[in-house]
Scaffold this active site. Structure first.
Site, PDB file in Angstrom:
ATOM      1  N   ILE A  23     -13.685 -16.810 -17.277  1.00  0.00           N
ATOM      2  CA  ILE A  23     -13.211 -16.304 -18.534  1.00  0.00           C
ATOM      3  C   ILE A  23     -12.175 -17.121 -19.381  1.00  0.00           C
ATOM      4  O   ILE A  23     -11.403 -17.960 -18.598  1.00  0.00           O
ATOM      5  CB  ILE A  23     -12.515 -14.840 -18.002  1.00  0.00           C
ATOM      6  CG1 ILE A  23     -13.528 -13.777 -17.820  1.00  0.00           C
ATOM      7  CG2 ILE A  23     -11.549 -14.218 -19.082  1.00  0.00           C
ATOM      8  CD1 ILE A  23     -13.184 -12.578 -17.043  1.00  0.00           C
ATOM      9  N   ASN A 149      -4.181 -24.314 -12.117  1.00  0.00           N
ATOM     10  CA  ASN A 149      -3.365 -24.718 -13.425  1.00  0.00           C
ATOM     11  C   ASN A 149      -3.598 -26.097 -14.214  1.00  0.00           C
ATOM     12  O   ASN A 149      -3.419 -26.245 -15.224  1.00  0.00           O
ATOM     13  CB  ASN A 149      -1.812 -24.711 -12.936  1.00  0.00           C
ATOM     14  CG  ASN A 149      -1.453 -25.583 -11.686  1.00  0.00           C
ATOM     15  OD1 ASN A 149      -2.294 -25.723 -10.949  1.00  0.00           O
ATOM     16  ND2 ASN A 149      -0.147 -26.034 -11.601  1.00  0.00           N
ATOM     17  N   GLY A 227       2.035 -19.046   0.568  1.00  0.00           N
ATOM     18  CA  GLY A 227       1.605 -18.170   1.464  1.00  0.00           C
ATOM     19  C   GLY A 227       0.065 -18.598   1.822  1.00  0.00           C
ATOM     20  O   GLY A 227      -0.431 -18.242   3.281  1.00  0.00           O
ATOM     21  N   LEU A 240      -7.800 -28.339  14.866  1.00  0.00           N
ATOM     22  CA  LEU A 240      -6.814 -29.710  14.999  1.00  0.00           C
ATOM     23  C   LEU A 240      -7.022 -30.574  13.883  1.00  0.00           C
ATOM     24  O   LEU A 240      -7.040 -31.915  14.148  1.00  0.00           O
ATOM     25  CB  LEU A 240      -6.511 -30.192  16.172  1.00  0.00           C
ATOM     26  CG  LEU A 240      -6.093 -29.555  17.356  1.00  0.00           C
ATOM     27  CD1 LEU A 240      -5.952 -30.095  18.587  1.00  0.00           C
ATOM     28  CD2 LEU A 240      -4.570 -28.936  16.982  1.00  0.00           C
ATOM     29  N   GLU A 246       0.012 -28.851  -1.027  1.00  0.00           N
ATOM     30  CA  GLU A 246       0.832 -29.028  -2.100  1.00  0.00           C
ATOM     31  C   GLU A 246       1.142 -27.786  -2.587  1.00  0.00           C
ATOM     32  O   GLU A 246       0.213 -27.104  -3.007  1.00  0.00           O
ATOM     33  CB  GLU A 246       0.129 -29.799  -3.045  1.00  0.00           C
ATOM     34  CG  GLU A 246      -0.246 -31.218  -2.632  1.00  0.00           C
ATOM     35  CD  GLU A 246       1.105 -32.132  -2.418  1.00  0.00           C
ATOM     36  OE1 GLU A 246       2.099 -31.625  -3.381  1.00  0.00           O
ATOM     37  OE2 GLU A 246       1.038 -33.058  -1.659  1.00  0.00           O
ATOM     38  N   CYS A 280       3.654 -26.226 -10.745  1.00  0.00           N
ATOM     39  CA  CYS A 280       4.262 -25.995  -9.575  1.00  0.00           C
ATOM     40  C   CYS A 280       5.869 -26.523  -9.540  1.00  0.00           C
ATOM     41  O   CYS A 280       6.590 -25.907  -9.001  1.00  0.00           O
ATOM     42  CB  CYS A 280       3.602 -26.761  -8.600  1.00  0.00           C
ATOM     43  SG  CYS A 280       3.248 -28.314  -8.902  1.00  0.00           S
ATOM     44  N   GLY A 454       5.616 -27.705   1.062  1.00  0.00           N
ATOM     45  CA  GLY A 454       4.504 -28.531   1.409  1.00  0.00           C
ATOM     46  C   GLY A 454       4.727 -29.331   2.413  1.00  0.00           C
ATOM     47  O   GLY A 454       5.746 -29.552   3.051  1.00  0.00           O
ATOM     48  N   GLU A 458       1.150 -36.477  -2.341  1.00  0.00           N
ATOM     49  CA  GLU A 458       0.009 -37.128  -3.233  1.00  0.00           C
ATOM     50  C   GLU A 458       0.442 -38.024  -3.850  1.00  0.00           C
ATOM     51  O   GLU A 458       1.524 -38.154  -4.326  1.00  0.00           O
ATOM     52  CB  GLU A 458      -0.640 -35.763  -4.210  1.00  0.00           C
ATOM     53  CG  GLU A 458      -1.736 -34.989  -3.239  1.00  0.00           C
ATOM     54  CD  GLU A 458      -2.283 -33.859  -4.181  1.00  0.00           C
ATOM     55  OE1 GLU A 458      -1.921 -33.703  -5.016  1.00  0.00           O
ATOM     56  OE2 GLU A 458      -3.420 -33.674  -3.623  1.00  0.00           O
TER      57      GLU A 458
END
Ligand code: NAP
Length: 484
Positions: A23, A149, A227, A240, A246, A280, A454, A458
């Site tokens: 959308i 985002n 979460g 493992l 992130e 973030c 995190g 990166e």
């Protein structure tokens, strides 16, 4: 039209009968229907990635680099078209997407294409007749799971280091923003990447789980909420596999009395209203020292009032629409809680509605002053255009308050005193810090969070190594001593 999965260098229809909608957040209109991948589609993607890995990992790093650099130039040539697609899918202003989203993704691919050929192992002599060598080998098939985002930028960042190191990748974008990563996959193919090296599977959390729990996926690189990150880590533990997480934040921005106030306000606006606050690293807890507190509030409101909100496709628009009506409700709920918390609403606080934006998910730039540290709008990540201003008196006090959070993604300080700037930053518990700036994230600089923001990084040189594993080889030139 239905958009399919992208597997083995071409579009592939899902064998599930499910589809979902993408959308346009600026007007609520459906812009595409997308195939939801089934578990067996994911298996097909992983098998393809294994075939891709077999070819790609045997190529020299410079050969891989040449293909990645070709992709970089196609991304840059098609910048405006890709930016427009990103805007339609995620609602951010075109003036941002045109100069940030694709370019910053391409920069990181270019960076890793350049440094990967320099990746080396080691050799050490031991006794005169023994030595060892260590090699850095790729991990195999890796999975990327993205947030909504910065969809194409996240896919570029994750695939860049992964592919440059010789791995293959199966990528799942957020179901909110499924479109631009398909273009990235097409571009990789056009640049000459062998089939299977970069595959795209589409759909909701179930597809993420298939990847995370899959025994033949060597690593998950995830961007999303803290979460969800915990669930990913728990699921990855079953086989493992390695994880890079992130995650979210609630970052402090500390402005001292001696700061250049106009620069500090520029930083605070970037840290709260860029991409409608859906970043973030946002510095949403703005600590302002008592001596400039009132002046700061007056000036930050003056400048925020001028932010032009509206149709994201209009190049003059500075703030676009939130990603979805569900997210709009979440942001408005936090604004209501903030109003009830005793904080002073000094700007905005409403849904933005004009004839142009009435069907979209727009919220006014919103600023609360006199906030309390333990109010929910101050402790929780809102991920919308909501700035919380908190007064402080001295340095030790503000460091303690800034660190009093489960998050640790970013932090910033504005001061003209270079000693104080470093002294404060050295005590802040955050992985990405800025002094007299906010938001800069060049390819060379590792980014990632402390605490619940995190694991792993990166960008920067270390991330390339995190997509390799070390093989140590001991060599003996004389006879083996044995008691048997
Ligand atoms: P999210 O809800 O955690 O979702 C992220 C991705 O994970 C989506 O593709 C989602 O799929 C998938 N997913 C959800 N549950 C899963 C599960 N149990 N197993 C595997 N995959 C699962 O986050 P979001 O709302 O998209 O993004 C906003 C969050 O991302 C914010 O917290 C923000 O701070 C964070 N973020 C962090 C960074 C960083 O670099 N630290 C950068 C950007 C964003 P579906 O949504 O399609 O179902």
């Amino acid at each position: 039209m239905i958009e399919h999965l992208y597997i083995h260098g071409a579009y592939l229809k899902s064998n599930s009968s499910e589809t979902f909608e993408s959308i346009n957040p600026a007007n609520g209109q459906v812009i595409a229907l997308i195939d939801q991948a089934s578990e067996s589609d994911v298996e097909v993607a992983i098998k393809s990635a294994e075939k891709g890995f077999a070819v790609w990992s045997k190529m020299k790093a410079v050969e891989r680099g040449r293909i990645l650099l070709k992709a970089v130039s196609i991304l840059r040539e098609r910048n405006n078209e890709l930016a427009a697609l990103e805007v339609a899918d995620c609602g951010k202003p075109l003036q941002e997407a045109n100069c940030v989203d694709i370019h910053s993704g391409a920069d990181v691919i270019e960076y890793y294409a350049g440094i990967a050929p320099g990746l080396q192992g080691a050799q050490q002599d031991l006794k005169s007749s023994t030595f060892y060598i260590s090699k850095r080998e790729p991990l195999g098939v890796c999975a990327g799971i993205g947030a909504w985002n910065y969809p194409i930028q996240i896919a570029c960042w994750k695939s860049a280091a992964c592919l440059a190191a010789g791995n293959s990748m199966v990528f799942k974008p957020s179901e909110e923003t499924p479109l631009s990563v398909l273009k990235l996959a097409e571009i990789y193919t056009e640049a000459g990447m062998p089939p299977g090296v970069f595959n795209v599977v589409q759909g909701d959390y179930r597809v993420g789980q298939y990847l995370t729990r899959h025994p033949r996926v060597a690593k998950i690189s995830f961007t999303g909420e803290s979460g969800t990150g915990k669930k990913i880590m728990a699921d990855a533990a079953g086989s493992l596999k390695e994880v890079t997480l992130e995650l979210g934040g609630k970052s402090p921005l500390i402005i001292f009395n001696d700061a250049d106030i106009d620069n500090a306000i520029s930083g605070a606006l970037l840290a709260n209203f860029y991409t409608q606050g859906e970043v973030c690293t946002n510095g949403t807890r703005v600590f302002v020292q008592s001596g400039i507190y009132d002046k700061f509030i007056e000036k930050v409101c003056q400048r925020s009032k001028k932010i032009k909100l509206g149709d994201p496709m209009d190049l003059d628009t500075q703030m676009g629409a939130l990603i979805s009506s569900k997210h709009l409700d979440k942001v408005m709920d936090y604004i209501d809680k903030a109003k009830k918390s005793g904080a002073r609403l000094v700007l905005g606080g409403n849904r933005h509605k004009s004839k142009e934006t009435e069907n979209g998910f727009f919220v006014e730039p919103t600023i609360f002053a006199d906030c309390k540290d333990d109010s929910e709008h101050v402790t929780d990540e809102i991920f919308g255009p909501v700035m919380s201003i908190l007064r402080f008196d001295d340095e030790a006090e503000v460091i303690g308050r800034a660190n009093d959070t489960k998050f640790g993604l970013a932090a910033g300080v504005f001061t003209q005193n270079i000693n104080r700037a470093h002294r404060v930053i050295n005590q802040l518990e955050a992985g990405i810090c800025w002094i007299n700036s906010w938001g800069d994230s060049p390819a060379e600089m590792p980014v990632g969070g402390y605490k619940e923001s995190g694991i792993g990084r990166e960008n920067g040189p270390e991330t390339l190594k995190s997509y390799t594993q070390i093989k140590s080889i001991f060599v003996r030139l004389d006879d083996v001593e044995s008691p048997y």
